[in-house]
Design an enzyme around this catalytic site. Structure first.
Site, PDB file in Angstrom:
ATOM      1  CB  ALA A   1       5.713  -9.056  -7.117  1.00 45.89           C
TER       2      ALA A   1
ATOM      3  N   GLY B   1       9.338  -9.575 -10.639  1.00 43.60           N
ATOM      4  CA  GLY B   1       7.978  -9.394 -11.372  1.00 43.60           C
ATOM      5  C   GLY B   1       8.437  -8.209 -12.657  1.00 43.60           C
TER       6      GLY B   1
ATOM      7  CD  GLU C   1       8.567 -13.187 -12.802  1.00 44.81           C
ATOM      8  OE1 GLU C   1       8.539 -12.262 -11.855  1.00 44.81           O
ATOM      9  OE2 GLU C   1       8.422 -14.584 -12.706  1.00 44.81           O
TER      10      GLU C   1
ATOM     11  CD  GLU D   1      11.318 -13.542  -8.592  1.00 52.20           C
ATOM     12  OE1 GLU D   1      12.713 -13.410  -8.907  1.00 52.20           O
ATOM     13  OE2 GLU D   1      10.750 -13.011  -9.157  1.00 52.20           O
TER      14      GLU D   1
HETATM   15  N1  CO8 Z   1       8.168  -4.184  -3.063  1.00 49.72           N
HETATM   16  C1  CO8 Z   1       7.829  -3.541  -2.280  1.00 49.72           C
HETATM   17  N2  CO8 Z   1       8.423  -2.194  -2.137  1.00 49.72           N
HETATM   18  C2  CO8 Z   1       9.718  -1.960  -2.668  1.00 49.72           C
HETATM   19  C3  CO8 Z   1      10.131  -3.202  -3.582  1.00 49.72           C
HETATM   20  C4  CO8 Z   1       9.188  -4.263  -3.963  1.00 49.72           C
HETATM   21  N3  CO8 Z   1       9.558  -4.927  -4.632  1.00 49.72           N
HETATM   22  N4  CO8 Z   1      11.105  -2.482  -4.141  1.00 49.72           N
HETATM   23  C5  CO8 Z   1      11.612  -1.444  -3.590  1.00 49.72           C
HETATM   24  N5  CO8 Z   1      10.425  -0.906  -2.740  1.00 49.72           N
HETATM   25  C6  CO8 Z   1      10.480   0.096  -1.683  1.00 49.72           C
HETATM   26  C7  CO8 Z   1      11.465   0.083  -0.726  1.00 49.72           C
HETATM   27  O1  CO8 Z   1      10.842  -0.648   0.535  1.00 49.72           O
HETATM   28  C8  CO8 Z   1      11.660   1.499  -0.241  1.00 49.72           C
HETATM   29  O2  CO8 Z   1      10.340   2.001   0.345  1.00 49.72           O
HETATM   30  P1  CO8 Z   1      10.622   2.802   1.686  1.00 49.72           P
HETATM   31  O3  CO8 Z   1      11.470   3.864   1.452  1.00 49.72           O
HETATM   32  O4  CO8 Z   1       9.321   2.876   2.165  1.00 49.72           O
HETATM   33  O5  CO8 Z   1      11.528   1.858   2.612  1.00 49.72           O
HETATM   34  C9  CO8 Z   1      11.401   2.342  -1.735  1.00 49.72           C
HETATM   35  O6  CO8 Z   1      11.029   1.418  -2.907  1.00 49.72           O
HETATM   36  C10 CO8 Z   1      12.819   2.544  -2.254  1.00 49.72           C
HETATM   37  O7  CO8 Z   1      13.681   1.311  -2.396  1.00 49.72           O
HETATM   38  P2  CO8 Z   1      15.120   1.186  -1.772  1.00 49.72           P
HETATM   39  O8  CO8 Z   1      15.355   2.129  -0.404  1.00 49.72           O
HETATM   40  O9  CO8 Z   1      15.142  -0.132  -1.386  1.00 49.72           O
HETATM   41  O10 CO8 Z   1      16.066   1.859  -2.810  1.00 49.72           O
HETATM   42  P3  CO8 Z   1      17.534   1.113  -3.231  1.00 49.72           P
HETATM   43  O11 CO8 Z   1      17.755   2.190  -4.371  1.00 49.72           O
HETATM   44  O12 CO8 Z   1      18.415   1.324  -1.998  1.00 49.72           O
HETATM   45  O13 CO8 Z   1      17.498  -0.456  -3.668  1.00 49.72           O
HETATM   46  C11 CO8 Z   1      16.746  -2.162  -4.748  1.00 49.72           C
HETATM   47  C12 CO8 Z   1      16.803  -0.482  -4.942  1.00 49.72           C
HETATM   48  C13 CO8 Z   1      17.902  -3.117  -4.911  1.00 49.72           C
HETATM   49  C14 CO8 Z   1      15.929  -2.567  -6.286  1.00 49.72           C
HETATM   50  C15 CO8 Z   1      16.110  -2.489  -3.754  1.00 49.72           C
HETATM   51  O14 CO8 Z   1      14.606  -1.631  -3.586  1.00 49.72           O
HETATM   52  C16 CO8 Z   1      15.638  -4.081  -3.890  1.00 49.72           C
HETATM   53  O15 CO8 Z   1      16.111  -5.024  -3.661  1.00 49.72           O
HETATM   54  N6  CO8 Z   1      14.035  -4.208  -4.125  1.00 49.72           N
HETATM   55  C17 CO8 Z   1      13.554  -5.529  -4.279  1.00 49.72           C
HETATM   56  C18 CO8 Z   1      13.717  -6.383  -5.262  1.00 49.72           C
HETATM   57  C19 CO8 Z   1      13.275  -7.862  -5.225  1.00 49.72           C
HETATM   58  O16 CO8 Z   1      13.495  -8.576  -4.467  1.00 49.72           O
HETATM   59  N7  CO8 Z   1      12.348  -8.010  -6.143  1.00 49.72           N
HETATM   60  C20 CO8 Z   1      11.414  -9.169  -6.407  1.00 49.72           C
HETATM   61  C21 CO8 Z   1      10.230  -9.084  -5.663  1.00 49.72           C
HETATM   62  S1  CO8 Z   1       9.408 -10.699  -5.466  1.00 49.72           S
HETATM   63  C22 CO8 Z   1       8.641 -10.791  -7.220  1.00 49.72           C
HETATM   64  O17 CO8 Z   1       8.760  -9.860  -7.816  1.00 49.72           O
HETATM   65  C23 CO8 Z   1       7.881 -11.952  -7.268  1.00 49.72           C
HETATM   66  C24 CO8 Z   1       7.129 -12.042  -8.821  1.00 49.72           C
HETATM   67  C25 CO8 Z   1       6.338 -13.086  -8.713  1.00 49.72           C
HETATM   68  C26 CO8 Z   1       4.987 -12.772  -8.076  1.00 49.72           C
HETATM   69  C27 CO8 Z   1       3.737 -13.397  -8.426  1.00 49.72           C
HETATM   70  C28 CO8 Z   1       2.574 -13.811  -7.821  1.00 49.72           C
HETATM   71  C29 CO8 Z   1       1.488 -14.784  -8.148  1.00 49.72           C
END
Ligand code: CO8
Length: 258
Positions: free
Chosen positions: A66, A109, A112, A132
């Site tokens: 998400a 997400g 999911e 998460e």
């Molecule tokens: N949300 C927003 N932006 C994101 C997300 C995300 N989940 N994942 C990546 N991005 C963005 C980064 O911020 C970055 O943007 P910017 O260049 O502007 O800083 C761009 O995408 C590229 O990402 P990275 O530079 O981090 O790329 P890497 O190759 O270094 O890393 C990863 C890749 C390991 C996947 C890393 O991006 C990461 O850890 N992402 C987050 C993963 C995460 O924690 N996911 C869970 C999110 S919470 C969730 O899903 C809850 C679901 C339920 C919600 C239901 C609500 C009712």
């Protein structure tokens, strides 16, 4: 076709394709994307010329979760009031079989969303997880419920409580993924599988998916009763007569989806 900003939508033959397209955010699922994916899936679901749907992302990410930046400042009251991501339940309810073709990250997400589909095909580069817990929250789009049903309590507990990410092979061994293929073959394999499914009779596809769903949601006796009714009901379709006649006559069936 409707204009979308966060996804690409295309029909190829009897297969509807939805490609998540927010490369700048690794296809993070924001509310616009949730609404667009759901609208596209529902549109395909109500179109008899579509017999299977494929949801896919990019080589690097199916979806990295998400959208954290969109959620970050929300309060609990706002989260409850807006039913943030509520439209995903309409996506999960489509009658048409849905394949997730996953390459790269399927986290939070993203994992999911894949689990809301009926079949998960994974590239050997795919990575699945529910990280998460690292953000001070828990899965919120079905992860705690669907991952357990896919891989069992203990494996799901480890993944959800630790935030550890699984590779494609481990996900396949655990039963989350139906097949792992080389990344370069993912789209070809998804196409072949989707076309095979889409060539069947729609009433039997809908009935099979509804019975599979019933198995996820009901005790065995109730699920068996559902199956028995659904099996009998198909004997009123033209396609059941055609399918069985074709078998007897040693030819391919010509289904008319009735
Ligand atoms: N949300 C927003 N932006 C994101 C997300 C995300 N989940 N994942 C990546 N991005 C963005 C980064 O911020 C970055 O943007 P910017 O260049 O502007 O800083 C761009 O995408 C590229 O990402 P990275 O530079 O981090 O790329 P890497 O190759 O270094 O890393 C990863 C890749 C390991 C996947 C890393 O991006 C990461 O850890 N992402 C987050 C993963 C995460 O924690 N996911 C869970 C999110 S919470 C969730 O899903 C809850 C679901 C339920 C919600 C239901 C609500 C009712």
């Amino acid at each position: 076709m409707t204009e979308y900003e966060t996804i690409l939508v295309e029909q190829r033959g009897r297969v509807g394709w939805i490609t998540l397209n927010r490369p700048q955010a690794l296809n993070a699922l924001n509310s616009q994307l949730a609404q667009e994916v759901t609208a596209a899936a529902v549109a395909f679901d109500t179109d008899e010329s579509v017999g299977a749907i494929v949801v896919t992302g990019s080589e690097k990410a199916f979806a990295a979760g998400a959208d954290i930046k969109e959620m970050e400042s929300m309060s609990a009251a706002e989260m409850r009031a807006t039913d943030h991501f509520g439209s995903w339940s309409d996506f999960a309810a489509v009658r048409t079989p849905v394949i997730a073709a996953v390459s790269g990250f399927a986290l939070g997400g993203g994992c999911e969303l894949a689990m809301m589909c009926d079949i998960i095909l994974a590239a050997d580069t795919a990575k699945f997880g529910q990280p998460e817990i690292n953000l001070g929250v828990i899965p919120g789009m079905g992860g705690t419920q669907r991952l357990i049903r896919a891989v069992g309590y203990y494996k799901a507990a480890e993944i959800i409580l630790s935030g550890r990410i699984m590779g494609a092979e481990e996900a396949e061994r655990a039963g989350l993924v139906s097949r792992v293929v080389p990344a370069s073959d993912l789209i070809t394999e998804a196409t072949t599988l989707a076309e095979t499914i889409a060539s069947k009779s729609l009433p039997s596809l809908y009935a099979a998916k509804a019975a599979l769903d019933a198995a996820m949601e009901t005790p065995l006796a109730e699920g068996l009763a559902h199956e028995k009714q659904a099996f009998a009901a198909l004997f009123d379709t033209v396609d059941q007569k055609e399918g069985m006649a074709a078998f007897r006559e040693k030819r391919s069936p010509n289904f008319i989806n009735q």
